[in-house]
Design a protein around this motif. Structure first.
Motif, PDB file in Angstrom:
ATOM      1  N   ALA A   1       0.828  -1.202   0.000  1.00 45.38           N
ATOM      2  CA  ALA A   1       0.000   0.000   0.000  1.00 45.38           C
ATOM      3  C   ALA A   1       0.862   1.251   0.000  1.00 45.38           C
ATOM      4  N   VAL A   2       1.944   1.248   0.768  1.00 45.01           N
ATOM      5  CA  VAL A   2       2.848   2.404   0.787  1.00 45.01           C
ATOM      6  C   VAL A   2       3.421   2.646  -0.609  1.00 45.01           C
ATOM      7  N   THR A   3       3.826   1.586  -1.280  1.00 40.46           N
ATOM      8  CA  THR A   3       4.407   1.724  -2.625  1.00 40.46           C
ATOM      9  C   THR A   3       3.382   2.267  -3.612  1.00 40.46           C
ATOM     10  N   VAL A   4       2.179   1.709  -3.588  1.00 37.27           N
ATOM     11  CA  VAL A   4       1.132   2.137  -4.520  1.00 37.27           C
ATOM     12  C   VAL A   4       0.746   3.594  -4.278  1.00 37.27           C
ATOM     13  N   LEU A   5       0.550   3.958  -3.025  1.00 35.67           N
ATOM     14  CA  LEU A   5       0.112   5.320  -2.709  1.00 35.67           C
ATOM     15  C   LEU A   5       1.210   6.340  -2.978  1.00 35.67           C
ATOM     16  N   SER A   6       2.460   5.973  -2.743  1.00 37.55           N
ATOM     17  CA  SER A   6       3.564   6.883  -3.052  1.00 37.55           C
ATOM     18  C   SER A   6       3.580   7.195  -4.550  1.00 37.55           C
ATOM     19  N   GLY A   7       3.395   6.162  -5.364  1.00 39.37           N
ATOM     20  CA  GLY A   7       3.341   6.373  -6.797  1.00 39.37           C
ATOM     21  C   GLY A   7       2.134   7.181  -7.216  1.00 39.37           C
ATOM     22  N   PHE A   8       1.012   6.963  -6.554  1.00 38.04           N
ATOM     23  CA  PHE A   8      -0.204   7.726  -6.849  1.00 38.04           C
ATOM     24  C   PHE A   8       0.022   9.208  -6.576  1.00 38.04           C
ATOM     25  N   ALA A   9       0.690   9.519  -5.466  1.00 40.88           N
ATOM     26  CA  ALA A   9       0.968  10.918  -5.120  1.00 40.88           C
ATOM     27  C   ALA A   9       1.858  11.567  -6.168  1.00 40.88           C
ATOM     28  N   VAL A  10       2.888  10.859  -6.600  1.00 35.71           N
ATOM     29  CA  VAL A  10       3.789  11.401  -7.625  1.00 35.71           C
ATOM     30  C   VAL A  10       3.018  11.700  -8.899  1.00 35.71           C
ATOM     31  N   GLY A  11       2.087  10.824  -9.244  1.00 33.51           N
ATOM     32  CA  GLY A  11       1.297  11.018 -10.455  1.00 33.51           C
ATOM     33  C   GLY A  11       0.377  12.204 -10.410  1.00 33.51           C
ATOM     34  N   LEU A  12       0.150  12.762  -9.217  1.00 30.54           N
ATOM     35  CA  LEU A  12      -0.714  13.939  -9.087  1.00 30.54           C
ATOM     36  C   LEU A  12       0.075  15.237  -9.158  1.00 30.54           C
ATOM     37  N   GLY A  13       1.337  15.154  -9.513  1.00 35.93           N
ATOM     38  CA  GLY A  13       2.179  16.341  -9.528  1.00 35.93           C
ATOM     39  C   GLY A  13       2.023  17.208 -10.746  1.00 35.93           C
TER      40      GLY A  13
ATOM     41  N   SER B   1     -23.470  11.470  -6.952  1.00 41.69           N
ATOM     42  CA  SER B   1     -23.546  12.627  -7.852  1.00 41.69           C
ATOM     43  C   SER B   1     -22.366  13.567  -7.640  1.00 41.69           C
ATOM     44  N   LEU B   2     -22.017  13.816  -6.380  1.00 37.59           N
ATOM     45  CA  LEU B   2     -20.928  14.748  -6.075  1.00 37.59           C
ATOM     46  C   LEU B   2     -19.595  14.237  -6.623  1.00 37.59           C
ATOM     47  N   LEU B   3     -19.268  12.989  -6.340  1.00 37.70           N
ATOM     48  CA  LEU B   3     -17.981  12.466  -6.785  1.00 37.70           C
ATOM     49  C   LEU B   3     -17.908  12.362  -8.307  1.00 37.70           C
ATOM     50  N   SER B   4     -19.018  12.048  -8.944  1.00 37.47           N
ATOM     51  CA  SER B   4     -19.021  12.015 -10.406  1.00 37.47           C
ATOM     52  C   SER B   4     -18.710  13.391 -10.983  1.00 37.47           C
ATOM     53  N   ARG B   5     -19.300  14.425 -10.396  1.00 38.72           N
ATOM     54  CA  ARG B   5     -19.045  15.792 -10.862  1.00 38.72           C
ATOM     55  C   ARG B   5     -17.590  16.184 -10.615  1.00 38.72           C
ATOM     56  N   LEU B   6     -17.049  15.817  -9.466  1.00 42.86           N
ATOM     57  CA  LEU B   6     -15.668  16.177  -9.153  1.00 42.86           C
ATOM     58  C   LEU B   6     -14.683  15.434 -10.055  1.00 42.86           C
ATOM     59  N   VAL B   7     -14.948  14.170 -10.325  1.00 44.67           N
ATOM     60  CA  VAL B   7     -14.080  13.415 -11.229  1.00 44.67           C
ATOM     61  C   VAL B   7     -14.108  14.042 -12.619  1.00 44.67           C
ATOM     62  N   GLU B   8     -15.277  14.487 -13.069  1.00 43.21           N
ATOM     63  CA  GLU B   8     -15.379  15.173 -14.357  1.00 43.21           C
ATOM     64  C   GLU B   8     -14.519  16.433 -14.384  1.00 43.21           C
ATOM     65  N   GLN B   9     -14.385  17.076 -13.215  1.00 41.23           N
ATOM     66  CA  GLN B   9     -13.566  18.280 -13.120  1.00 41.23           C
ATOM     67  C   GLN B   9     -12.077  17.958 -12.973  1.00 41.23           C
ATOM     68  N   GLY B  10     -11.739  16.678 -12.892  1.00 46.28           N
ATOM     69  CA  GLY B  10     -10.334  16.286 -12.822  1.00 46.28           C
ATOM     70  C   GLY B  10      -9.799  16.092 -11.431  1.00 46.28           C
ATOM     71  N   VAL B  11     -10.668  16.020 -10.425  1.00 45.23           N
ATOM     72  CA  VAL B  11     -10.220  15.822  -9.042  1.00 45.23           C
ATOM     73  C   VAL B  11      -9.907  14.349  -8.820  1.00 45.23           C
ATOM     74  N   ALA B  12      -8.745  14.063  -8.271  1.00 43.18           N
ATOM     75  CA  ALA B  12      -8.388  12.698  -7.894  1.00 43.18           C
ATOM     76  C   ALA B  12      -8.993  12.382  -6.536  1.00 43.18           C
ATOM     77  N   LEU B  13      -9.333  11.123  -6.326  1.00 40.48           N
ATOM     78  CA  LEU B  13     -10.013  10.710  -5.102  1.00 40.48           C
ATOM     79  C   LEU B  13      -9.193   9.663  -4.360  1.00 40.48           C
ATOM     80  N   ALA B  14      -9.300   9.688  -3.046  1.00 38.00           N
ATOM     81  CA  ALA B  14      -8.747   8.634  -2.210  1.00 38.00           C
ATOM     82  C   ALA B  14      -9.674   8.465  -1.020  1.00 38.00           C
ATOM     83  N   ALA B  15      -9.930   7.236  -0.636  1.00 37.36           N
ATOM     84  CA  ALA B  15     -10.879   6.991   0.447  1.00 37.36           C
ATOM     85  C   ALA B  15     -10.443   5.797   1.270  1.00 37.36           C
ATOM     86  N   THR B  16     -10.905   5.770   2.520  1.00 37.49           N
ATOM     87  CA  THR B  16     -10.716   4.601   3.374  1.00 37.49           C
ATOM     88  C   THR B  16     -12.069   4.091   3.822  1.00 37.49           C
ATOM     89  N   SER B  17     -12.150   2.785   4.042  1.00 34.83           N
ATOM     90  CA  SER B  17     -13.380   2.202   4.546  1.00 34.83           C
ATOM     91  C   SER B  17     -13.093   0.792   5.023  1.00 34.83           C
TER      92      SER B  17
END
Length: 367
Positions: A67-79, A181-197
């Protein structure tokens, strides 16, 4: 940013006078302006200094290191530039095309495996100004929509690089439609998402309401995320002693008077007070409190009360506020029916967190 508090111990915004004794949370009636809800969408104090390199993966659980490896790469990709074109002049008003691949990661795992630590580390590691990153619990996100309205929330969060949602759970059909509805609109605007559950995205809502009737919305939510399973045992109890047994009423009261900034309430009265305060204000309810002292702790009477207590436990844990209690131990707060029902993961998380805070409070008795 100030919070208006109506309490017996507050005068003109000044803290309570020391010789009047501990303040009661039941005397507080916080009013939280919408601007504060937005400004406070950052990792809570407990997770302000966490980073990927401070995460302590269990060597017997390889999914934690992965998880640390995947998330570190995800963060870099948001640069890079915002996916909707932020940072460059927009010559056309055409709505950006929705991405074809998931724009988010979804950390699924049991309570206490460090999901919030990893989520906060992702927020810190993402190369963007704090104003372009948002971090909040699922409850705080829905409260933000309630305070700002749907369209304003989309405009406010739509220019963000990243939205982190902790404790993502669907408790009713209204939340399902709203968040989908909210997350669909935000993804359309280019917002990246991360969640825990504690529940896989395709299983959200099960055991709480007729999830099958909202399958389209749930599947739509699931499509936004790449699930990332994190296995392991609750780190809060890994190699640690059992939580201390409850103290006597006299010990708790004496500690409350001896601890500057402590609050003192009897548990049944606090539960009644929580019903009169919106959960979005539970954080403000604890502003300036150094320790929460509770007498006569006992089983909660019903599920609505139990869910409010879960939110309070989360806010206390986020703020690292010790909890000293008399009465029943925290693992007896919720009935067997509750612990076997649809909200069981919430209740186990609350027990885990309150147990950790009770351990933190033990030194108060020796003062």
């Amino acid at each position: 940013m100030s919070t208006s508090l109506s309490t017996s111990g507050y005068t003109s915004g000044r803290p309570p006078i020391a010789d009047v004794g501990p303040e009661a949370l039941c005397a507080r009636e916080p009013r939280v302006p919408a601007e504060r809800l937005v400004a406070e969408m950052v990792p809570p104090p407990r997770f302000d200094s966490v980073r990927f390199d401070t995460y302590d993966p269990d060597p017997t659980q390889p999914s934690q290191s992965e998880a640390v490896t995947v998330l570190s790469g995800f963060a870099v990709g948001l640069g890079g530039a915002h996916a909707s074109g932020a940072g460059r002049k927009r010559w056309f008003s055409r709505k950006p095309a929705a991405p074809t691949a998931p724009r988010g990661v979804y950390l699924d795992g049991g309570y206490g495996v460090g999901k919030t630590h990893l989520l906060a580390s992702l927020w810190h590691a993402t190369p963007a100004e704090p104003a372009l990153k948002a971090f909040g619990t699922f409850v705080e996100l829905t409260n933000l929509v309630g305070a700002l309205g749907f369209q304003q929330t989309v405009r406010t969060l739509g220019e963000h690089r990243l939205l982190c949602i902790d404790e993502f759970e669907l408790d009713d059909p209204g939340d399902t439609v709203l968040v989908s509805s909210l997350l669909s609109r935000l993804v359309e605007q280019g917002v990246a998402l991360a969640a825990t559950s504690n529940t896989l995205p395709g299983k959200l809502g099960e055991g709480r309401f007729a999830a099958a009737d909202f399958l389209r919305e749930i599947q739509g939510l699931s499509a936004h995320f790449r699930p990332l399973r994190i296995d392991g045992q609750d780190y809060r109890h890994r190699g640690l002693p059992e939580a201390p047994a409850p103290f006597s009423d006299e010990q708790v009261t004496k500690a409350a008077y001896a601890t500057p900034g402590a609050s003192l309430d009897d548990f049944p009265s606090l539960l009644e007070h929580l019903a009169r305060v919106h959960p979005s204000r539970y954080g403000a309810l604890t502003d300036g409190i150094a320790a929460v002292c509770l007498t006569d702790v006992g089983p909660v009477p019903d599920q609505s009360t139990a869910l409010r207590l879960v939110v309070l436990a989360d806010r206390l844990y986020d703020r690292e506020i010790p909890v000293l209690a008399s009465g029943a131990p925290f693992d007896r707060l919720f009935s067997e029916d509750m612990l076997n029902g649809g909200y069981r993961k919430k209740y186990f998380r609350a027990i885990s967190r309150l147990t950790a805070l009770a351990r933190d409070a033990k030194p108060l008795v020796s003062q």
